[in-house]
Design a protein around this motif. Sequence first.
Motif, short mmCIF file in Angstrom:
data_model
loop_
_atom_site.label_atom_id
_atom_site.label_comp_id
_atom_site.label_asym_id
_atom_site.label_seq_id
_atom_site.Cartn_x
_atom_site.Cartn_y
_atom_site.Cartn_z
N CYS A 1 1.00 -8.25 -2.46
CA CYS A 1 2.02 -7.29 -1.99
C CYS A 1 1.64 -5.87 -2.44
O CYS A 1 1.77 -4.90 -1.67
N TYR A 2 1.15 -5.74 -3.66
CA TYR A 2 0.69 -4.43 -4.16
C TYR A 2 -0.49 -3.90 -3.34
O TYR A 2 -0.57 -2.73 -3.05
N ALA A 3 -1.40 -4.83 -3.00
CA ALA A 3 -2.61 -4.42 -2.29
C ALA A 3 -2.31 -3.91 -0.88
O ALA A 3 -3.09 -3.15 -0.31
N VAL A 4 -1.17 -4.32 -0.32
CA VAL A 4 -0.79 -3.84 1.01
C VAL A 4 -0.50 -2.34 0.99
O VAL A 4 -0.74 -1.64 1.97
N PHE A 5 -0.02 -1.83 -0.16
CA PHE A 5 0.44 -0.44 -0.23
C PHE A 5 -0.64 0.57 0.17
O PHE A 5 -0.43 1.36 1.11
N PRO A 6 -1.83 0.59 -0.49
CA PRO A 6 -2.85 1.55 -0.05
C PRO A 6 -3.31 1.31 1.38
O PRO A 6 -3.59 2.26 2.12
N CYS A 7 -3.37 0.03 1.80
CA CYS A 7 -3.80 -0.27 3.17
C CYS A 7 -2.81 0.31 4.20
O CYS A 7 -3.22 0.87 5.22
N GLN A 8 -1.51 0.18 3.89
CA GLN A 8 -0.49 0.72 4.80
C GLN A 8 -0.64 2.24 4.92
O GLN A 8 -0.49 2.81 5.99
N GLN A 9 -0.91 2.90 3.78
CA GLN A 9 -1.07 4.35 3.80
C GLN A 9 -2.29 4.74 4.65
O GLN A 9 -2.24 5.73 5.40
N ILE A 10 -3.37 3.97 4.55
CA ILE A 10 -4.57 4.25 5.35
C ILE A 10 -4.26 4.09 6.84
O ILE A 10 -4.62 4.93 7.67
#
Length: 625
Positions: free
Chosen positions: A279-288
């Motif tokens: 769930c944490y790893a989704v955060f930077p990916c979503q921003q990209i």
Amino acid sequence: MGDVVQMHFSTVDYVIFAVLLVASTGIGLYYAFSGGRQRTTQEFLLADRSMRCLPVSLSLLATFQSAVAILGAPSEIYTHGTQYWFLGCSYFLGLLIPAHIFIPVFYRLRLSSAYEYLELRFSQSVRICGTVTFIFQMVIYMGVVLYAPALALNAVTGFDLWGAVLAMGLVSTLYTALGGLKAVIWTDVFQTIVMFAGQLAVIVVGTHQAGGIAEVWRKAQNGSRISGLDLNPDPLERHTFWTLGVGGIFLMLALYGVNQAQVQRYLSSRTEKEAIMSCYAVFPCQQIVLTLGCLMGLVMFARYGEESPLDKGYVKTNDQMVLYFVMDVLRDLPGLPGLFVACLFSGALSTISSAFNSLATVTMEDLIKPHVPVMTEARATLLSKMLAIGYGLVCLAMAYLASLMGSVLQAALSIFGMVGGPLLGVFCLGMFFPWANSTGALVGLASGLVMAFWIGIGSFVSRMATSAPPVINATIIPDVGNMTTAVMTTLITTKPRPTGVQALYSLSYMWYSAHNSTTVVVVGLLVSFLTGPWKEKDLNPGTIYPVLGNLLFFLPQRYKEKLCCVTPLEDKSEVLDHQPYQMAQKEINGVACTKEEDKIREEEGVQITAQPTCNLAHTVQETAL
């Protein structure tokens, strides 16, 4: 207005598109004939609870990055400027809350479907209502998400419309039915990489042709497309910092907190810690993803300025405009238009394959197993596969219906957004308020859905009614992050501020989720108090997250007990060994606990009891913008 201008693909483009479909099918075949060969429902629907953090996080990202979102975000930025980028501010809390509240509750209960939670917390009738609502939402959505990009592609490039729809529908059905959740997750990983590559190719080439990133930025600034921080608190304003940054949190919770497609991925993780990390790893990916969408919109503006292909009559809708821009930029580079189309179809494939898998899971776990308690594991697995194929065919039928709907297509897309809020409300009511009872949950869910459809359909009709005289600019906007898409129509003329019911219809679509989930909680609590609130000690352990107890830490213990907010969330070992759920104690399909699962629990210091505990609640799952 001229006719839509068509640009055509080269052979290389078709080859790249074919490679995407073949590779996706290949992954499905690999998982059909390797490992446990999808012989158990545990493996087919939950990937044996053996997935690691990285594939799960990329799959979480791909599930709601649909083709409609890939086409919607750039056209939104091109038309209205970069205000939409502030949606990224909502991702922080929108992913932190699921990671530390929803995942621990769902994971420790060892659920198979999110809606199983509703039976443990309330009653079977609440569970069935939640499941039916989810099925209705997803069936309507997946037809549209398959048809809309194929229609845009057909209009701009002459790419065969039903050829594209059938290829995507049948390929995703095939690999979902053959390879189960493992195949869905690993194809999502592959399709996410293709999505990033396709968008990057367009941005790099487009920026180069426009004269560099500085020139793109200068033109966007001169054209007033770079938006500052708009702190206007008016909820009727379509996009402000508050509607995007705060309203977006509820949207993200509906997507990443309680959506069956996402919950299923959390539950397929090896350990609770890996689920939280994914769930944490989704955060930077979503921003990209958001930044790529914004950059593409700015590069479009640098190329066309105020004279859009839409105004010149080259295309008829905004999503076609993005495709026209891509074909225009990449016309002299054979292979790259095919890469972007592969990117577009990756979005559609990842979304609909997740829909098939989650629909098969909820139908099996929530509607069939509770009523057919004696079923062999082989038969249950075969039935799950048949359900996945069945939903694939339903998806193609819905795509055909979408082609007949015309302007109602926009309303169908909005339904996805309308239903997410009430479902979020029911889970919040159960998880945070111990005194809520099943009557309150049912009445709350019903009132939330009525409110959602009232506002949604009312605003749609009122826009249609007022759209004759003024100039219209219809934009399909992704509720990015979940598969949801809200359709907004912005009137260019200035109008007086609406009042009364009209003001409710003019509510920004970003507030729908917050408004509808709050309705469920408020009505649910009122009805619960009127019909006799439940005591905390009467509830199944592990179904309440003590958010009130944590917030009211300063109160003396006796007051906290009166307020029903004292029980901490149980430790995993307690839940596993305590086996508190009468419902969960039933022998479900005689499913044996996987060795891998026992090993993991041994690593975590959980004593393995004689009775297999991995399927404690192997009887119980939900998407958005």
